[in-house]
Design a protein around this motif. Sequence first.
Motif, short mmCIF file in Angstrom:
data_model
loop_
_atom_site.label_atom_id
_atom_site.label_comp_id
_atom_site.label_asym_id
_atom_site.label_seq_id
_atom_site.Cartn_x
_atom_site.Cartn_y
_atom_site.Cartn_z
N PRO A 108 52.28 20.57 3.13
CA PRO A 108 53.44 20.77 3.98
C PRO A 108 54.51 21.11 2.65
O PRO A 108 54.55 20.45 1.94
N GLU A 109 55.28 21.84 3.09
CA GLU A 109 56.38 22.55 2.31
C GLU A 109 57.64 21.55 2.50
O GLU A 109 58.23 21.50 3.63
N ALA A 110 58.01 21.03 1.58
CA ALA A 110 59.13 20.06 1.67
C ALA A 110 60.69 20.93 1.51
O ALA A 110 61.22 20.96 0.39
N VAL A 111 60.77 21.79 2.36
CA VAL A 111 61.79 22.86 2.28
C VAL A 111 63.25 21.99 2.84
O VAL A 111 63.13 21.47 3.74
N THR A 112 64.06 22.00 2.00
CA THR A 112 65.42 21.70 2.37
C THR A 112 66.32 22.54 2.59
O THR A 112 67.53 22.45 2.90
N THR A 113 66.30 23.81 1.78
CA THR A 113 67.06 25.01 1.66
C THR A 113 66.47 26.08 1.72
O THR A 113 65.37 26.57 1.30
N VAL A 114 66.98 27.01 2.85
CA VAL A 114 66.50 28.36 3.03
C VAL A 114 67.81 29.29 2.90
O VAL A 114 68.88 29.00 3.34
N LEU A 115 67.46 30.45 1.90
CA LEU A 115 68.38 31.50 1.74
C LEU A 115 68.25 32.49 2.61
O LEU A 115 67.14 33.16 2.94
N MET A 116 69.47 33.09 3.04
CA MET A 116 69.53 34.32 3.63
C MET A 116 70.00 35.46 2.67
O MET A 116 71.28 35.39 2.38
N GLN A 117 68.92 35.99 2.15
CA GLN A 117 69.31 36.80 0.78
C GLN A 117 68.44 38.09 1.00
O GLN A 117 67.39 38.20 1.60
N ASN A 118 69.12 39.20 0.57
CA ASN A 118 68.55 40.52 0.91
C ASN A 118 68.09 40.88 2.11
O ASN A 118 66.99 41.59 2.28
N TYR A 119 68.96 40.47 3.08
CA TYR A 119 68.46 40.73 4.81
C TYR A 119 67.07 39.95 5.01
O TYR A 119 66.55 40.50 5.73
N ALA A 120 66.83 38.93 4.34
CA ALA A 120 65.32 38.24 4.55
C ALA A 120 65.91 36.72 4.50
O ALA A 120 66.72 36.03 4.01
N PHE A 121 64.96 35.94 4.95
CA PHE A 121 64.87 34.38 5.11
C PHE A 121 63.99 34.13 3.83
O PHE A 121 62.90 34.30 3.71
N VAL A 122 64.39 33.14 3.01
CA VAL A 122 63.63 32.98 1.79
C VAL A 122 63.63 31.44 1.45
O VAL A 122 64.65 30.94 1.32
N PRO A 123 62.68 30.53 1.92
CA PRO A 123 61.04 31.38 2.52
C PRO A 123 61.30 31.51 4.09
O PRO A 123 62.20 31.17 4.53
N ASN A 124 60.50 32.37 4.31
CA ASN A 124 60.42 32.91 5.72
C ASN A 124 59.52 32.24 6.66
O ASN A 124 59.57 32.58 7.79
#
Length: 259
Positions: A175-191
Motif C-alpha cells: 500500500p502506498e503511504a500517501v499523505t500529500t497529493v499535488l495538483m500540478q500541471n492539471y493533474a493529480f500527483v499521484p493520481n
Amino acid sequence: MKNKILIIAGVVALIVIAVLVLNWSKTMAPTGEVPAGGTGTTGGEQSAPTGGTGNTTGKSPTPIVKSAITVTAPLAGAKWEIGKLNTISWSRAAGVTGIIYLMSAAGQSIGVILPTFGPDQTSYNWDTTYVSVSATNASRINVTPGDYKIRLAFSGNNLPVTDSGVITLLRSGTPEAVTTVLMQNYAFVPNNFTVSKGQKVTFTNKDSVQHHLAVTAILNSMPLNPGESYILDTSSMKAGTYNIYCDLHPDMVGKITVK
C-alpha cells in the motif's frame, strides 16, 4: 687659454644636445603612420581581435543556448509499483540519441534504464523490475523500493542532462503511504493511491490557476487557489475506491482507495 677651454666645452655640449634630439626623434612615429604589419584605425575605432569580427554596437555578443528538454513523466511525487510497465516521457525529440539512467534521490547513478533512445523518440515504457549495470553491460540489477530520479543524458553534449523530480518506487502489492497529493500541471500527483482508513491526505494546488477539488460522495467542490491546500480526513469514509477530480478541468481525474 680660458677662452679655448670654454669654446671646447661649448662644442661638446652642442654635440650632446644634438645626439639626444636625434635619438628622441627616432622614437616618435610620424603622424598617421601605421606600424609595420598592422592596419590603420580612424576616429578612435578599435579593430576586431585576430580571427574575430568587429562589433559595431559595442555590446557583448549573445551566446547561443540550447533549449532544455524536460521530463514530462513521471512528475515529482509520483509513486510507481516495481514490476510493472511505467511510461517515461519527455517534452520533445532531442534530435540526437541518448541514455536513460535511474538515479538515487541524491543524484548517484543506480543503473541504466535504456542504453539508447532514438533522435525522434519522446517516450519509453520501462519495466521497473530492473536496470542494467551500464549502457554496454546488460547484466541486471534488481530495483529496490526507495526514492529515485529519472535522468536523460544526450549524446554529443549539445544538450544538458535533465532529471525528473523525485519519485517513489514501491514493492508490488505494498500500500502506498500517501499523505500529500499535488495538483500540478492539471493533474493529480499521484493520481491513483491507497490510504488506510483514518489517514489524513493533504491536497495542494501547485498550479497557477484555481482548481475545484471533488471526491465522489464525500466532497462536492472545494475551490483551491494557487498555493492553497485542503486536508481530507478519511476517518468517516468506508473502505472502497473513490474518484477524485476537478470540477473546472474535466481531464483532471484520479482515484483514492481506502482500506
